[in-house]
Design an enzyme around this catalytic site. Structure first.
Site, PDB file in Angstrom:
ATOM      1  N   HIS A 217       7.479 -44.076  12.123  1.00 17.73           N
ATOM      2  CA  HIS A 217       7.668 -42.914  12.721  1.00 17.73           C
ATOM      3  C   HIS A 217       7.004 -42.878  14.099  1.00 17.73           C
ATOM      4  O   HIS A 217       7.273 -42.558  14.976  1.00 17.73           O
ATOM      5  CB  HIS A 217       7.700 -41.625  11.975  1.00 17.73           C
ATOM      6  CG  HIS A 217       8.322 -40.479  12.623  1.00 17.73           C
ATOM      7  ND1 HIS A 217       9.550 -40.277  12.655  1.00 17.73           N
ATOM      8  CD2 HIS A 217       7.553 -39.489  13.574  1.00 17.73           C
ATOM      9  CE1 HIS A 217       9.685 -39.184  13.555  1.00 17.73           C
ATOM     10  NE2 HIS A 217       8.541 -38.751  13.757  1.00 17.73           N
TER      11      HIS A 217
ATOM     12  N   GLU B 175      13.812 -45.486   9.396  1.00 18.07           N
ATOM     13  CA  GLU B 175      13.435 -44.179   8.530  1.00 18.07           C
ATOM     14  C   GLU B 175      14.459 -43.966   7.988  1.00 18.07           C
ATOM     15  O   GLU B 175      14.417 -43.418   6.602  1.00 18.07           O
ATOM     16  CB  GLU B 175      13.126 -43.219   9.743  1.00 18.07           C
ATOM     17  CG  GLU B 175      11.669 -43.277  10.430  1.00 18.07           C
ATOM     18  CD  GLU B 175      11.723 -42.115  11.397  1.00 18.07           C
ATOM     19  OE1 GLU B 175      10.593 -41.646  11.543  1.00 18.07           O
ATOM     20  OE2 GLU B 175      12.553 -42.139  12.248  1.00 18.07           O
TER      21      GLU B 175
ATOM     22  N   ASN C 172      -1.302 -76.012   4.487  1.00 16.47           N
ATOM     23  CA  ASN C 172      -1.643 -77.488   3.670  1.00 16.47           C
ATOM     24  C   ASN C 172      -2.026 -76.987   2.291  1.00 16.47           C
ATOM     25  O   ASN C 172      -1.299 -77.857   1.229  1.00 16.47           O
ATOM     26  CB  ASN C 172      -2.695 -78.180   4.205  1.00 16.47           C
ATOM     27  CG  ASN C 172      -2.416 -79.132   5.370  1.00 16.47           C
ATOM     28  OD1 ASN C 172      -1.222 -79.439   5.676  1.00 16.47           O
ATOM     29  ND2 ASN C 172      -3.340 -79.664   6.169  1.00 16.47           N
TER      30      ASN C 172
END
Length: 804
Positions: free
Chosen positions: A48, A70, A540
């Site tokens: 928000h 929202e 890796n």
């Protein structure tokens, strides 16, 4: 307020990236515990806040996406929908889109992010969920205009009351909203505009105290009240307002509703009431009087502010006894206060009578009277945040104004909470300014060295003493500046939980990430460079090191692999370790792959120790992957890691045990800007070698020099040390003098050790590393330059390149 919002772009960039990081961390937590509604609320607030900030800046695409986030989160927050794996994955995809769009807006470039698919997915996911926030708000609304106007700080005319009544009957109740802005906020207009704009998205503003024009385009307001017609829940409105940065508190109650009064304990803590003041209130209560809290706000045009407050003071004294005034009487008499003043008093008069007396004082923009709840706090069910009164919010506002005594100031500081204290004690500084400051400190260090040399030449005792004091001040200043450039490595570590989560899902692996030492600080220049090498190493570990759940179970391990990322200080260096409990590295496979790729011969491979074989991983073009993936297998990465670490004057080492795991350790200097160096003379030119590379210095006799592989070498404690003749390497003429011995500096970069042959050693000193500039930056064997105390320029040798 000016229509040009570009002046607020830096603030938007910093705060939006903080909220993006908060969203990332909260989503990762929520994925582990989808029952924790508090985490959902954190995600909602961050989304928000991003929506409000983006709408303010005119970035409608970001505002639209966060608004739909929202909508998806609302039924989850209200326990009407359970978040599934698909829900969380969709939110992560939205976060990726937000990052791309916000970065593009900050860089002021176009982006190709299409949010329509994400919006439609969120709408479909939330479709059919019963009881949305709008329905709850509409069904729960009750006509409020038949009740008193409660704590709203201004009289409401009949026309406005009729409009409110009509709106309530149509399912849009009126809410009394109160907003307080932090005392540390310097741009009241911006925060006021953000709050007003966010509220307008939820409904229609009927009335504002002070006027909206003052809040947005005028001098701004530290606190303000308004009437809002909305079908949103009060809880959602207060959460929305509180999520805006530098909004210290807010409240939202149905207009005209009966509200809970602020408690005596709360007021005592906020105002820091003295024992005498508390006794005065208690005695009044024992005599049947009531304690009241009064807030008055003067009109903006009021000229004689002190006189008007004196009239309010007199009116209250006629009704009872004033216990406390904030700001103080002295500040009021000196006209040293803002537009709002708070009173506490004990009286036998009703709220209506006191309000009537205050209404007779002209030039008051607003006034409110609330009775303080003097009963002890009971263990009752907590009231929802929406029913927090305007009086409580105003009390919080009072805590932000000046205190009349040091004790009150201390109490107010505690009442604000730790988070607000941190806001007040920190400021944002452009990194370019820090770089400029460090450069100036470097000039001071050079000047200090020059003055020290002059003092030695002149042998002036008084000058030497003064320069010694000056040098200490410069050293302290340098230390402070270096500390300001220090950044917690957490800023780098924070990107990895999300990255590992995505990699694990793409490889069908279960990985538990543990991080420690995130608070370890390093210079910003090192922080900026270390991120990419760590990404290579972690990818890796995920792709090569950690096995699939089935492989781990077959090997008698927990199906979930462990990856530990740690950082810690040791001396003047920072160490970073990446540890996994995966399959480890098989030295025989390394030897075989190195021979197949032509990196080393069969005979040479057979002579390598296991540790030396593991080190071949850092050779260019080396890879053990059986097939190329989007993560690894192309033979680039580990050599790039070593190159970057060498560039940072650091070291990288790898140890591994087959079947048990691998540990990669990176050693880095705290800073790259000001270092200790050994000065050497080469063909009557001065060169600098950073002490971090130097292992020792030697005096070598001519008869000790041997030939091996067409190079001059010496035996140093059983090891062969190649010699590099710096005169020859730098193209200087050979020395005319025939010497029986040579000066050799033993330097090491990573696993490589060489002996640099120079003419003679000079002093050790602190040097400031400066770039050679655009035309000389490709000069071989040179890492930069520095200015010596006598004004000469000395070049800094690139040991990593010399040792290669």
């Amino acid at each position: 307020m000016s229509n040009d919002l570009s002046q607020y772009m830096d603030m938007f960039a910093a705060e939006s990236r903080e909220h993006l990081q908060a969203l990332n961390q909260s989503l990762l937590k929520f994925e582990q515990d989808t029952e924790d509604i508090d985490i959902v609320n954190e995600i909602f607030r961050s989304a928000h806040t991003l929506k409000g900030m983006s709408a303010t800046m005119g970035f409608n695409d970001v505002a639209e996406l966060t608004h739909n986030m929202e909508n998806l989160l609302t039924p989850v927050r209200q326990s009407e929908m359970k978040a599934s794996d698909e829900t969380i994955e969709l939110l992560f995809n939205c976060l990726d889109a937000l990052e791309s769009m916000i970065d593009a807006h900050i860089e002021q470039v176009e982006h190709d992010v299409d949010i329509s698919g994400l919006v439609s997915q969120m709408a479909a996911m939330a479709q059919g969920v019963a009881g949305t926030a709008k329905q709850l708000a509409a069904s729960g609304s009750e006509p409020a205009v038949e009740q008193s106007q409660g704590g709203y700080p201004a009289p409401i005319g009949e026309d406005l009351l009729q409009q409110i009544s009509t709106s309530v009957n149509n399912g849009m109740p009126a809410m009394h909203v109160h907003v307080n802005i932090s005392e540390a906020c310097e741009m009241l207009n911006v925060r006021g505009y953000m709050a007003i704009a966010s509220l307008k998205e939820q409904g229609s503003i009927l009335h504002c105290v002070p006027d909206e024009e003052v809040i947005v385009n005028g001098e701004g307001a530290r606190s303000f009240d308004l009437l809002l017609l909305t079908d949103s829940q009060p809880e959602g409105l207060t959460e929305m307002l509180d999520s805006i940065s530098e909004i210290s508190s807010s409240s939202c109650v149905p207009f005209g509703s009966t509200v809970r009064h602020p408690g005596m304990t709360d007021m005592a803590e906020i105002f820091g009431l003295s024992p005498n003041e508390m006794d005065l209130i208690r005695h009044g209560l024992e005599d049947g009087l009531r304690a009241i809290y009064v807030t008055v706000t003067l009109e903006e045009e009021c000229v004689l502010k002190s006189a008007r407050i004196f009239m309010v003071h007199r009116a209250l004294e006629e009704s009872g006894e004033i216990v406390f005034v904030n700001p103080t009487v002295e500040e009021i008499e000196a006209d040293n206060f803002g537009s709002t003043v708070h009173f506490m008093a004990i009286t036998d008069q009703s709220e209506e009578n006191i309000n009537e007396g205050l209404s007779k004082v002209s030039e008051l923009a607003s006034h409110s009277v609330l009775v303080i709840d003097t009963e002890e706090k009971k263990q009752a069910e907590p009231e929802p945040q929406a029913m927090a009164t305007a009086g409580q919010a105003a009390a919080a506002s009072a805590a932000g104004s000046k205190a009349s005594t040091p004790q009150q100031a201390q109490a107010q500081q505690q009442a604000r909470g730790n988070e607000k204290v941190r806001h007040a004690q920190t400021i944002r500084v452009d990194t370019e300014r820090l770089d400029m400051l460090l450069n100036l400190v470097g000039e001071l260090v050079i000047g200090k060295t020059r003055l020290h040399q002059l003092a030695q030449d002149t042998r002036n005792r008084e000058m030497s003493d003064s320069i010694e004091h000056f040098g200490q001040v410069v050293f302290d200043l340098q230390s402070v500046v270096m500390q300001t450039r220090m950044v917690p490595i957490e800023t780098v570590f924070n990107r990895f939980p999300r990255m590992i989560r995505d990699l694990a899902k793409s490889r069908d692996k279960k990985i538990s990430l543990e991080m420690s030492g995130a608070e370890t600080e390093m210079d910003r220049t090192v922080i900026d460079e270390i991120g990419d090498p760590l990404v290579h190493l972690i990818r890796n570990s995920v792709d090569h090191g950690l096995e699939s759940p089935a492989e781990r179970e077959a090997a008698g391990k927990d199906p979930e692999g462990n990856l530990h990322l740690a950082a810690f200080h040791e001396g003047s260096n920072v160490f970073i370790q990446i540890r996994d409990d995966g399959r480890g590295i098989d030295p025989d496979i390394i030897r075989k792959k190195a021979v197949e790729k032509g990196i080393i011969s069969q005979d040479a491979a057979a002579k390598l120790s296991n540790q030396e074989a593991i080190e071949l991983i850092f050779e260019p073009g080396f890879s053990t992957a059986e097939q190329i993936t989007d993560i690894s297998g192309r033979g680039v990465g580990m050599d790039a890691v070593r190159s970057k670490i060498d560039y940072l004057n650091g070291e990288v080492n790898m140890t591994s045990e087959k079947g048990k795991g691998t540990v990669v350790t990176i050693k880095l200097p705290l800073t790259l800007a000001i270092v200790q160096a050994q000065l050497v003379d080469i063909a009557r030119e001065v060169f600098a070698i950073p002490l971090a590379y130097i292992e020792e210095t030697l005096k070598v006799r001519s008869e000790d020099i041997k030939r091996a592989n067409q190079k001059d070498v010496i035996m140093l404690r059983g090891d062969i040390l190649p010699l590099v003749y710096m005169r020859e390497l730098l193209g200087s003429p050979p020395s005319d003098e025939r010497a029986d011995s040579m000066f050799v500096i033993v330097v090491a970069s990573g696993k490589q050790r060489v002996g640099l042959v120079a003419d003679r050693p000079l002093a050790q000193m602190e040097i400031v590393i400066k770039s050679l500039g655009r035309f000389l930056q490709e000069a071989p064997y040179m890492a930069g330059g520095t200015i010596l105390g006598d004004g000469r320029v000395a070049l800094i040798l690139d040991v990593a390149q010399l040792a290669a």
